[in-house]
Design a protein around this motif. Structure first.
Motif, PDB file in Angstrom:
ATOM      1  N   MET A   1       0.844  -1.388  -0.065  1.00  0.00           N
ATOM      2  CA  MET A   1      -0.152   0.087   0.038  1.00  0.00           C
ATOM      3  C   MET A   1       0.934   1.295   0.078  1.00  0.00           C
ATOM      4  O   MET A   1       2.011   1.285   0.664  1.00  0.00           O
ATOM      5  CB  MET A   1      -0.826  -0.087   1.106  1.00  0.00           C
ATOM      6  CG  MET A   1      -1.658   1.135   1.333  1.00  0.00           C
ATOM      7  SD  MET A   1      -3.044   0.808   2.735  1.00  0.00           S
ATOM      8  CE  MET A   1      -4.390   2.017   2.309  1.00  0.00           C
ATOM      9  N   GLN A   2       0.447   2.246  -0.709  1.00  0.00           N
ATOM     10  CA  GLN A   2       1.207   3.539  -0.695  1.00  0.00           C
ATOM     11  C   GLN A   2       0.671   4.511   0.277  1.00  0.00           C
ATOM     12  O   GLN A   2      -0.378   5.116   0.108  1.00  0.00           O
ATOM     13  CB  GLN A   2       1.047   4.093  -2.325  1.00  0.00           C
ATOM     14  CG  GLN A   2       1.601   2.905  -3.195  1.00  0.00           C
ATOM     15  CD  GLN A   2       1.297   3.466  -4.593  1.00  0.00           C
ATOM     16  OE1 GLN A   2       0.685   4.532  -4.856  1.00  0.00           O
ATOM     17  NE2 GLN A   2       2.112   3.000  -5.849  1.00  0.00           N
ATOM     18  N   ARG A   3       1.414   4.567   1.327  1.00  0.00           N
ATOM     19  CA  ARG A   3       1.200   5.637   2.419  1.00  0.00           C
ATOM     20  C   ARG A   3       0.812   6.950   1.963  1.00  0.00           C
ATOM     21  O   ARG A   3       0.034   7.467   2.468  1.00  0.00           O
ATOM     22  CB  ARG A   3       2.002   5.282   3.373  1.00  0.00           C
ATOM     23  CG  ARG A   3       1.415   5.952   4.684  1.00  0.00           C
ATOM     24  CD  ARG A   3       2.216   5.565   5.920  1.00  0.00           C
ATOM     25  NE  ARG A   3       3.767   5.740   5.728  1.00  0.00           N
ATOM     26  CZ  ARG A   3       4.857   5.557   6.689  1.00  0.00           C
ATOM     27  NH1 ARG A   3       4.440   4.569   7.387  1.00  0.00           N
ATOM     28  NH2 ARG A   3       6.050   5.731   6.355  1.00  0.00           N
ATOM     29  N   ARG A   4       1.644   7.551   1.201  1.00  0.00           N
ATOM     30  CA  ARG A   4       1.548   9.018   0.912  1.00  0.00           C
ATOM     31  C   ARG A   4       0.249   9.099   0.083  1.00  0.00           C
ATOM     32  O   ARG A   4      -0.407  10.175   0.102  1.00  0.00           O
ATOM     33  CB  ARG A   4       2.812   9.174  -0.076  1.00  0.00           C
ATOM     34  CG  ARG A   4       4.062   9.540   0.927  1.00  0.00           C
ATOM     35  CD  ARG A   4       5.187   9.841   0.071  1.00  0.00           C
ATOM     36  NE  ARG A   4       6.354   9.830   0.709  1.00  0.00           N
ATOM     37  CZ  ARG A   4       7.339  10.684   0.580  1.00  0.00           C
ATOM     38  NH1 ARG A   4       7.431  11.650  -0.325  1.00  0.00           N
ATOM     39  NH2 ARG A   4       8.520  10.402   1.560  1.00  0.00           N
ATOM     40  N   LYS A   5       0.106   8.428  -0.787  1.00  0.00           N
ATOM     41  CA  LYS A   5      -1.140   8.338  -1.833  1.00  0.00           C
ATOM     42  C   LYS A   5      -2.480   8.533  -0.975  1.00  0.00           C
ATOM     43  O   LYS A   5      -3.333   8.992  -1.260  1.00  0.00           O
ATOM     44  CB  LYS A   5      -1.211   7.403  -2.770  1.00  0.00           C
ATOM     45  CG  LYS A   5      -2.280   7.539  -3.809  1.00  0.00           C
ATOM     46  CD  LYS A   5      -1.955   6.552  -4.915  1.00  0.00           C
ATOM     47  CE  LYS A   5      -3.132   6.644  -6.152  1.00  0.00           C
ATOM     48  NZ  LYS A   5      -2.986   5.741  -7.072  1.00  0.00           N
ATOM     49  N   SER A   6      -2.543   7.234   0.106  1.00  0.00           N
ATOM     50  CA  SER A   6      -3.698   7.426   0.884  1.00  0.00           C
ATOM     51  C   SER A   6      -3.568   8.534   1.853  1.00  0.00           C
ATOM     52  O   SER A   6      -4.885   8.929   2.137  1.00  0.00           O
ATOM     53  CB  SER A   6      -3.312   6.099   1.869  1.00  0.00           C
ATOM     54  OG  SER A   6      -3.337   5.104   1.150  1.00  0.00           O
ATOM     55  N   ILE A   7      -2.695   8.966   2.349  1.00  0.00           N
ATOM     56  CA  ILE A   7      -2.777  10.086   3.201  1.00  0.00           C
ATOM     57  C   ILE A   7      -3.279  11.398   2.345  1.00  0.00           C
ATOM     58  O   ILE A   7      -4.204  12.382   2.907  1.00  0.00           O
ATOM     59  CB  ILE A   7      -1.397  10.612   3.869  1.00  0.00           C
ATOM     60  CG1 ILE A   7      -1.026   9.517   4.902  1.00  0.00           C
ATOM     61  CG2 ILE A   7      -1.548  12.162   4.628  1.00  0.00           C
ATOM     62  CD1 ILE A   7       0.101   9.570   5.452  1.00  0.00           C
ATOM     63  N   LYS A   8      -2.847  11.460   1.113  1.00  0.00           N
ATOM     64  CA  LYS A   8      -3.244  12.572   0.175  1.00  0.00           C
ATOM     65  C   LYS A   8      -4.697  12.500  -0.123  1.00  0.00           C
ATOM     66  O   LYS A   8      -5.469  13.448  -0.008  1.00  0.00           O
ATOM     67  CB  LYS A   8      -2.617  12.507  -1.037  1.00  0.00           C
ATOM     68  CG  LYS A   8      -2.675  13.416  -2.247  1.00  0.00           C
ATOM     69  CD  LYS A   8      -1.994  13.202  -3.241  1.00  0.00           C
ATOM     70  CE  LYS A   8      -2.500  13.987  -4.542  1.00  0.00           C
ATOM     71  NZ  LYS A   8      -2.208  13.850  -5.866  1.00  0.00           N
ATOM     72  N   ASN A   9      -5.186  11.369  -0.250  1.00  0.00           N
ATOM     73  CA  ASN A   9      -6.596  11.007  -0.700  1.00  0.00           C
ATOM     74  C   ASN A   9      -7.601  11.193   0.455  1.00  0.00           C
ATOM     75  O   ASN A   9      -8.478  12.067   0.298  1.00  0.00           O
ATOM     76  CB  ASN A   9      -6.988   9.556  -1.234  1.00  0.00           C
ATOM     77  CG  ASN A   9      -6.291   9.327  -2.394  1.00  0.00           C
ATOM     78  OD1 ASN A   9      -6.408  10.293  -3.304  1.00  0.00           O
ATOM     79  ND2 ASN A   9      -6.078   8.166  -2.757  1.00  0.00           N
ATOM     80  N   MET A  10      -6.983  10.853   1.768  1.00  0.00           N
ATOM     81  CA  MET A  10      -7.634  11.268   3.145  1.00  0.00           C
ATOM     82  C   MET A  10      -7.747  13.062   3.235  1.00  0.00           C
ATOM     83  O   MET A  10      -8.760  13.389   3.680  1.00  0.00           O
ATOM     84  CB  MET A  10      -7.004  10.771   4.120  1.00  0.00           C
ATOM     85  CG  MET A  10      -7.395   9.174   4.202  1.00  0.00           C
ATOM     86  SD  MET A  10      -7.083   8.257   5.884  1.00  0.00           S
ATOM     87  CE  MET A  10      -5.637   8.974   6.365  1.00  0.00           C
ATOM     88  N   ALA A  11      -6.851  13.453   2.849  1.00  0.00           N
ATOM     89  CA  ALA A  11      -6.711  15.097   3.051  1.00  0.00           C
ATOM     90  C   ALA A  11      -7.728  15.629   2.232  1.00  0.00           C
ATOM     91  O   ALA A  11      -8.358  16.579   2.473  1.00  0.00           O
ATOM     92  CB  ALA A  11      -5.240  15.587   2.849  1.00  0.00           C
ATOM     93  N   LEU A  12      -7.744  15.299   0.937  1.00  0.00           N
ATOM     94  CA  LEU A  12      -8.562  15.786  -0.109  1.00  0.00           C
ATOM     95  C   LEU A  12     -10.185  15.466   0.335  1.00  0.00           C
ATOM     96  O   LEU A  12     -10.867  16.272  -0.004  1.00  0.00           O
ATOM     97  CB  LEU A  12      -8.548  15.073  -1.580  1.00  0.00           C
ATOM     98  CG  LEU A  12      -7.205  15.695  -2.348  1.00  0.00           C
ATOM     99  CD1 LEU A  12      -6.975  14.642  -3.697  1.00  0.00           C
ATOM    100  CD2 LEU A  12      -7.188  16.983  -2.667  1.00  0.00           C
ATOM    101  N   LEU A  13     -10.387  14.277   0.817  1.00  0.00           N
ATOM    102  CA  LEU A  13     -11.621  13.935   1.205  1.00  0.00           C
ATOM    103  C   LEU A  13     -12.137  14.937   2.562  1.00  0.00           C
ATOM    104  O   LEU A  13     -13.228  15.411   2.598  1.00  0.00           O
ATOM    105  CB  LEU A  13     -11.852  12.470   1.947  1.00  0.00           C
ATOM    106  CG  LEU A  13     -13.220  12.102   2.116  1.00  0.00           C
ATOM    107  CD1 LEU A  13     -14.138  12.095   1.386  1.00  0.00           C
ATOM    108  CD2 LEU A  13     -12.949  10.677   2.713  1.00  0.00           C
ATOM    109  N   ALA A  14     -11.306  15.086   3.471  1.00  0.00           N
ATOM    110  CA  ALA A  14     -11.683  15.923   4.545  1.00  0.00           C
ATOM    111  C   ALA A  14     -11.887  17.401   4.179  1.00  0.00           C
ATOM    112  O   ALA A  14     -12.874  17.958   4.708  1.00  0.00           O
ATOM    113  CB  ALA A  14     -10.295  15.892   5.398  1.00  0.00           C
ATOM    114  N   GLY A  15     -11.106  18.045   3.239  1.00  0.00           N
ATOM    115  CA  GLY A  15     -11.352  19.187   2.725  1.00  0.00           C
ATOM    116  C   GLY A  15     -12.617  19.414   1.749  1.00  0.00           C
ATOM    117  O   GLY A  15     -13.169  20.422   1.929  1.00  0.00           O
ATOM    118  N   GLY A  16     -12.818  18.261   1.102  1.00  0.00           N
ATOM    119  CA  GLY A  16     -14.172  18.478   0.568  1.00  0.00           C
ATOM    120  C   GLY A  16     -15.217  18.341   1.614  1.00  0.00           C
ATOM    121  O   GLY A  16     -16.402  18.926   1.304  1.00  0.00           O
TER     122      GLY A  16
END
Length: 174
Positions: A1-16
């Motif tokens: 699993m790519q941790r950086r990609k997962s953190i980026k997606n969670m940040a985008l989701l939280a911002g949305g």
């Protein structure tokens, strides 16, 4: 699993999720684009309303014209039909006026209901394909608009928004 990609997606989701309430409150009916004008000019629109009234006239129940079926048909023509069909409706409405002038020496609006209905029956049984298509379309849309109106659905068809009511507390026989 790519941790950086997962953190980026969670940040985008939280911002949305943070921006969603502001976006949902930002629009209103006034900010929406204005509705397009009805496709039929005023004279033809009046003739259309009279044809609709002749198809389902007023009686002890409300008629199609008083239930807003002309506005329904204008909306359907504007939103759901090709320009070729709308053009045929416009031409046919003008031809109906011409037929009324030729046959009865007065406009369609001045005719009594029986003569209007007789003229429409001639269109339905006539040989002209464009007039038959026009009348068939208008008749079908009139029936659709009338039978799906709130008045007809609630008064005659006993429409329930949510059928099959649940009765929670019912005594059970043992």
């Amino acid at each position: 699993m790519q941790r950086r990609k997962s953190i980026k997606n969670m940040a985008l989701l939280a911002g949305g999720l943070v921006a969603l309430p502001h976006w949902a409150k930002a629009w209103s009916l006034e900010s929406l684009p204005p509705m397009a004008l009805p496709p039929l000019p005023m004279l033809e629109g009046n003739t259309l309303a009279l044809i609709i009234e002749a198809i389902i006239p007023e009686s002890e129940t409300k008629g199609a014209k008083s239930l807003g079926v002309p506005a329904f048909i204008n909306t359907m023509l504007a939103d759901c039909y090709e320009k070729k069909v709308v053009d045929n409706v416009e031409k046919s409405l003008a031809r109906v006026e011409g037929i009324a002038q030729a046959k009865f020496q007065q406009g369609f609006a001045a005719l009594p209901l029986a003569q209007k209905q007789a003229l429409l029956l001639e269109l339905e049984k006539g040989e002209d394909k464009d007039l038959k298509d026009f009348y068939s379309l208008i008749k079908n849309l009139t029936i659709q608009g009338y039978t799906t109106s709130e008045y007809v659905q609630t008064t005659f068809l006993k429409y329930e928004m949510v059928p099959g009511h649940y009765y929670g507390c019912v005594p059970v026989k043992s």
